[in-house]
Design an enzyme around this catalytic site. Structure first.
Site, mmCIF file in Angstrom:
data_model
loop_
_atom_site.group_PDB
_atom_site.id
_atom_site.type_symbol
_atom_site.label_atom_id
_atom_site.label_comp_id
_atom_site.label_asym_id
_atom_site.label_seq_id
_atom_site.Cartn_x
_atom_site.Cartn_y
_atom_site.Cartn_z
ATOM 1 N N CYS A 113 0.810 -1.227 0.000
ATOM 2 C CA CYS A 113 0.000 0.000 0.000
ATOM 3 C C CYS A 113 0.844 1.279 0.000
ATOM 4 C CB CYS A 113 -0.950 0.009 1.191
ATOM 5 S SG CYS A 113 -2.040 -1.415 1.207
ATOM 6 N N HIS A 249 -3.410 7.236 2.367
ATOM 7 C CA HIS A 249 -3.775 5.915 1.855
ATOM 8 C C HIS A 249 -5.160 5.585 2.390
ATOM 9 C CE1 HIS A 249 -3.990 1.781 0.917
ATOM 10 N NE2 HIS A 249 -3.794 1.353 2.144
ATOM 11 N N ASN A 279 -10.054 -0.209 -0.306
ATOM 12 C CA ASN A 279 -8.589 -0.118 -0.227
ATOM 13 C C ASN A 279 -7.997 -0.678 -1.519
ATOM 14 O OD1 ASN A 279 -5.866 -0.454 0.277
ATOM 15 N ND2 ASN A 279 -6.137 -1.318 2.327
HETATM 16 O O1 UT7 Z 1 -3.791 -1.101 3.699
HETATM 17 C C1 UT7 Z 1 -3.040 -1.114 4.861
HETATM 18 C C2 UT7 Z 1 -3.253 -2.247 5.718
HETATM 19 N N1 UT7 Z 1 -4.595 -2.420 6.215
HETATM 20 C C3 UT7 Z 1 -4.990 -1.850 7.351
HETATM 21 O O2 UT7 Z 1 -4.317 -1.021 7.897
HETATM 22 C C4 UT7 Z 1 -6.301 -2.319 7.932
HETATM 23 C C5 UT7 Z 1 -6.266 -2.130 9.414
HETATM 24 N N2 UT7 Z 1 -7.402 -2.682 10.140
HETATM 25 C C6 UT7 Z 1 -8.679 -2.321 9.945
HETATM 26 O O3 UT7 Z 1 -9.015 -1.546 9.094
HETATM 27 C C7 UT7 Z 1 -9.696 -2.895 10.924
HETATM 28 O O4 UT7 Z 1 -9.018 -3.590 11.947
HETATM 29 C C8 UT7 Z 1 -10.726 -3.846 10.263
HETATM 30 C C9 UT7 Z 1 -11.716 -3.038 9.419
HETATM 31 C C10 UT7 Z 1 -10.026 -4.870 9.413
HETATM 32 C C11 UT7 Z 1 -11.557 -4.579 11.341
HETATM 33 O O5 UT7 Z 1 -12.157 -3.677 12.233
HETATM 34 P P1 UT7 Z 1 -12.026 -3.870 13.817
HETATM 35 O O6 UT7 Z 1 -12.874 -2.861 14.442
HETATM 36 O O7 UT7 Z 1 -10.566 -3.869 14.146
HETATM 37 O O8 UT7 Z 1 -12.690 -5.291 14.034
HETATM 38 P P2 UT7 Z 1 -12.046 -6.608 14.676
HETATM 39 O O9 UT7 Z 1 -11.029 -7.187 13.760
HETATM 40 O O10 UT7 Z 1 -11.639 -6.312 16.081
HETATM 41 O O11 UT7 Z 1 -13.305 -7.557 14.694
HETATM 42 C C12 UT7 Z 1 -14.438 -7.281 15.522
HETATM 43 C C13 UT7 Z 1 -15.472 -8.355 15.307
HETATM 44 C C14 UT7 Z 1 -14.918 -9.768 15.416
HETATM 45 O O12 UT7 Z 1 -15.887 -10.567 16.030
HETATM 46 P P3 UT7 Z 1 -15.732 -10.983 17.586
HETATM 47 O O13 UT7 Z 1 -14.436 -11.733 17.663
HETATM 48 O O14 UT7 Z 1 -15.711 -9.678 18.339
HETATM 49 O O15 UT7 Z 1 -16.948 -11.819 17.832
HETATM 50 C C15 UT7 Z 1 -14.787 -10.200 13.979
HETATM 51 O O16 UT7 Z 1 -14.882 -11.588 13.799
HETATM 52 O O17 UT7 Z 1 -16.025 -8.235 13.998
HETATM 53 C C16 UT7 Z 1 -15.967 -9.502 13.345
HETATM 54 N N3 UT7 Z 1 -15.811 -9.276 11.919
HETATM 55 C C17 UT7 Z 1 -16.849 -9.053 11.079
HETATM 56 N N4 UT7 Z 1 -18.166 -9.004 11.299
HETATM 57 C C18 UT7 Z 1 -18.968 -8.736 10.243
HETATM 58 C C19 UT7 Z 1 -14.662 -9.205 11.187
HETATM 59 N N5 UT7 Z 1 -14.938 -8.959 9.902
HETATM 60 C C20 UT7 Z 1 -16.289 -8.858 9.821
HETATM 61 C C21 UT7 Z 1 -17.170 -8.604 8.748
HETATM 62 N N6 UT7 Z 1 -18.485 -8.536 9.011
HETATM 63 N N7 UT7 Z 1 -16.741 -8.384 7.479
#
Ligand code: UT7
Length: 322
Positions: A113, A249, A279
């Protein structure tokens, strides 16, 4: 003294749009979750027969037209991508042939990225040293090709697209400074765990897809991005108030907002396209730049701060007088 400046911008998005509602049908997710956690509403996805070079060519032709240069005057092509058409030749060489340019140096850069910021930095240095006078710098991706469409943690986040700029020699400063970093200790946070020299067979099957520790990445991203912005400002002896536009980004609207909060920057001075594009990895900054140039927000003479963060980990920034 030779400087480099951005003479023109261009971008391209494939026609096909995949909405959050479309994704609700293939993985256990909701439009609400995707919007709230990432800010993404939709993403563009390349057609099966459309490649990274196809997207790059459209963006490059638009940048060439906007800059008012002849393709034949381009004497350097630097193309940032993680999703090249082929193992080799580089996508930059394939693009060179499409544009009918011969002889000039052409190569790809792989910094995921952060790729466009790396590519811009390299082109700037070629131009400043007199090694090139007119560089084509491209960020282009068909990132959705390396996505596991059954993994809801990643498939909702990424999209395809391309952005390009022409970087020309100039008498006055355009690209003021670039700042590049990497730290391979964090490679495991975001990767495709197979490649040409390792687990090659996986590339033929179904194992070579993006894996991401999103939560950990999020925290590293916010800290790293505010740090790289401070580094760029300090190097130029200016404060954030001097910056007209932050062009980050586009990974996640919450990362963009948290970085802006840390920097004390208001939303009105940030170009955000993540809702429409998702992204697009190396394409995201030049895409956002081109959108803002064409809709009239970014104007000649304004000060732009580009910043990115991605797999590697890599991160970087560029301060540009447009
Ligand atoms: O391009 C450069 C590199 N990329 C990044 O920098 C991305 C960085 N990270 C992010 O943007 C965020 O961490 C995400 C958007 C990927 C995820 O958001 P988050 O608020 O950090 O969520 P999380 O990973 O802590 O997940 C929270 C919950 C989990 O469920 P439990 O364990 O709390 O029951 C996940 O399993 O959300 C669940 N989850 C989803 N639920 C519905 C993860 N993906 C999804 C989904 N739909 N697509």
């Amino acid at each position: 003294m030779i400087y480099s400046r951005i003479a023109g911008t261009g971008s391209y998005l494939p026609d096909k749009v995949v909405t959050n509602a479309d994704l609700e049908k293939i993985v256990d997710t909701t439009d609400e979750w995707i919007r709230e956690r990432s800010g993404i509403h939709q993403r563009h996805v390349a057609a099966d027969d459309e490649t990274t070079c196809d997207l790059a060519e459209h963006a490059a032709r638009r940048a060439i037209e906007a800059a008012g240069v002849e393709a034949g005057s381009i004497d350097l092509i630097v193309l940032a991508t993680t999703t090249p058409d082929l193992v080799f030749p580089s996508t930059a060489c394939l693009l060179q042939e499409r544009l009918g340019i011969h002889d000039c140096a052409a190569f790809d850069i792989q910094a995921v990225c952060t790729g466009f910021v790396y590519a811009l930095s390299v082109a700037d240095k070629f131009v400043r040293t007199g090694a090139a006078r007119c560089a084509l710098v491209v960020g282009a991706e068909t990132f959705t090709r390396i996505i596991d469409w059954s993994d809801r943690k990643t498939c909702v986040l990424f999209g395809d697209g391309a952005g390009a700029v022409i970087v020309e020699a100039a008498d006055a400063p355009g690209v003021l400074s670039t700042h590049l970093h990497a730290d391979g200790r964090y490679a495991d946070l975001l990767l495709v765990p197979a490649g040409v020299s390792k687990d090659y067979q996986k590339l033929r099957g179904h194992g070579a897809f993006v894996r991401m520790e999103g939560n950990q990445l999020f925290k590293v991203a916010v800290n790293t991005l505010s740090g790289i912005v401070e580094e760029a400002l300090t190097a130029n002896g200016i404060g954030i108030d001097a910056v007209d536009w932050l062009i980050p980004h586009q990974a996640n609207k919450r990362i963009i907002a948290a970085t802006a909060r840390k920097l004390g920057l208001s939303d009105e001075r940030i170009i955000v396209t993540v809702a429409e594009h998702g992204n697009t990895s190396a394409a995201s900054i030049p895409l956002a730049l081109d959108v803002a140039v064409r809709d009239g927000r970014v104007k000649r003479g304004q000060l732009l701060l580009l910043e990115a963060f991605g797999g590697g980990l890599t991160w970087g920034a560029a301060l540009v007088r447009y």
